[in-house]
Scaffold this motif. Structure first.
Motif, PDB file in Angstrom:
ATOM      1  N   UNK A 180      34.478  46.746  34.402  1.00  0.00           N
ATOM      2  CA  UNK A 180      34.652  46.704  32.952  1.00  0.00           C
ATOM      3  C   UNK A 180      35.677  45.652  32.533  1.00  0.00           C
ATOM      4  N   UNK A 181      36.802  45.580  33.260  1.00  0.00           N
ATOM      5  CA  UNK A 181      37.883  44.681  32.864  1.00  0.00           C
ATOM      6  C   UNK A 181      38.700  44.265  34.079  1.00  0.00           C
ATOM      7  N   UNK A 182      38.107  43.441  34.930  1.00  0.00           N
ATOM      8  CA  UNK A 182      38.775  43.004  36.158  1.00  0.00           C
ATOM      9  C   UNK A 182      40.148  42.370  35.908  1.00  0.00           C
ATOM     10  N   UNK A 183      40.324  41.560  34.856  1.00  0.00           N
ATOM     11  CA  UNK A 183      41.651  40.966  34.644  1.00  0.00           C
ATOM     12  C   UNK A 183      42.764  41.986  34.394  1.00  0.00           C
ATOM     13  N   UNK A 184      42.415  43.219  33.991  1.00  0.00           N
ATOM     14  CA  UNK A 184      43.464  44.232  33.820  1.00  0.00           C
ATOM     15  C   UNK A 184      44.051  44.651  35.160  1.00  0.00           C
ATOM     16  N   UNK A 185      43.292  44.476  36.241  1.00  0.00           N
ATOM     17  CA  UNK A 185      43.791  44.766  37.587  1.00  0.00           C
ATOM     18  C   UNK A 185      44.355  43.523  38.255  1.00  0.00           C
ATOM     19  N   UNK A 186      43.729  42.386  37.995  1.00  0.00           N
ATOM     20  CA  UNK A 186      44.151  41.132  38.609  1.00  0.00           C
ATOM     21  C   UNK A 186      43.998  40.012  37.581  1.00  0.00           C
ATOM     22  N   UNK A 187      45.082  39.661  36.900  1.00  0.00           N
ATOM     23  CA  UNK A 187      45.009  38.641  35.853  1.00  0.00           C
ATOM     24  C   UNK A 187      44.540  37.270  36.354  1.00  0.00           C
ATOM     25  N   UNK A 188      44.599  37.048  37.673  1.00  0.00           N
ATOM     26  CA  UNK A 188      44.195  35.751  38.227  1.00  0.00           C
ATOM     27  C   UNK A 188      42.740  35.709  38.675  1.00  0.00           C
ATOM     28  N   UNK A 189      42.011  36.815  38.509  1.00  0.00           N
ATOM     29  CA  UNK A 189      40.619  36.834  38.938  1.00  0.00           C
ATOM     30  C   UNK A 189      39.774  35.888  38.088  1.00  0.00           C
ATOM     31  N   UNK A 190      38.707  35.416  38.670  1.00  0.00           N
ATOM     32  CA  UNK A 190      37.748  34.602  37.929  1.00  0.00           C
ATOM     33  C   UNK A 190      36.725  35.448  37.186  1.00  0.00           C
ATOM     34  N   UNK A 191      36.726  36.749  37.440  1.00  0.00           N
ATOM     35  CA  UNK A 191      35.773  37.639  36.776  1.00  0.00           C
ATOM     36  C   UNK A 191      36.272  37.965  35.371  1.00  0.00           C
TER      37      UNK A 191
END
Length: 127
Positions: A93-104
């Motif tokens: 749903x919100x990958x950047x909330x777990x890893x702000x550096x993700x490309x997702x």
């Protein structure tokens, strides 16, 4: 003592590790509180295939993200987070909330829809 179906229902939300006999590899079995059939429909609708190769999605077949074949047997999400149903639903749903550096990027999914997608991903095995 409860019946085996009651025990299975109680264990469904948990991450279960099952080891095989005779040196067989450990297989990770996941369960998510979602509808895997609806999850596949959502994967197609929101365009997950634009970045990932996904069983059940013929087109598009993106290669930006990793292929999701065998996802149900993985122990980690994105190589970093425990592959558990709640974490996976949050990730899709919100990958950047777990890893702000993700490309997702964040996906246009409700919490229920994210659980459905997670349930589908847990059906994906190598065999």
């Amino acid at each position: 003592m409860g019946s085996s179906s009651q025990i299975a229902c109680l264990a469904a939300p948990c991450l279960l590790l099952l080891s095989g006999c005779g040196g067989e590899p450990v297989r990770v079995v996941q369960a998510a509180d979602g509808d895997a059939h609806r999850g596949l429909e959502l994967v197609r609708d929101v365009g997950c295939g634009a970045c990932h190769v996904i069983p059940g999605v013929d087109w598009p077949r993106g290669t930006v993200g990793p292929p999701l074949i065998g996802f149900g047997e993985r122990t980690l999400i994105a190589g970093r987070f425990p592959n558990q149903p709640d974490t996976l639903a949050r990730w899709v749903r919100d990958a950047p909330s777990l890893d702000p550096r993700t490309g997702m990027t964040p996906m246009p999914l409700s919490e229920e829809e994210a659980r459905d997608v997670a349930a589908y991903l847990y059906t994906l095995h190598d065999d």
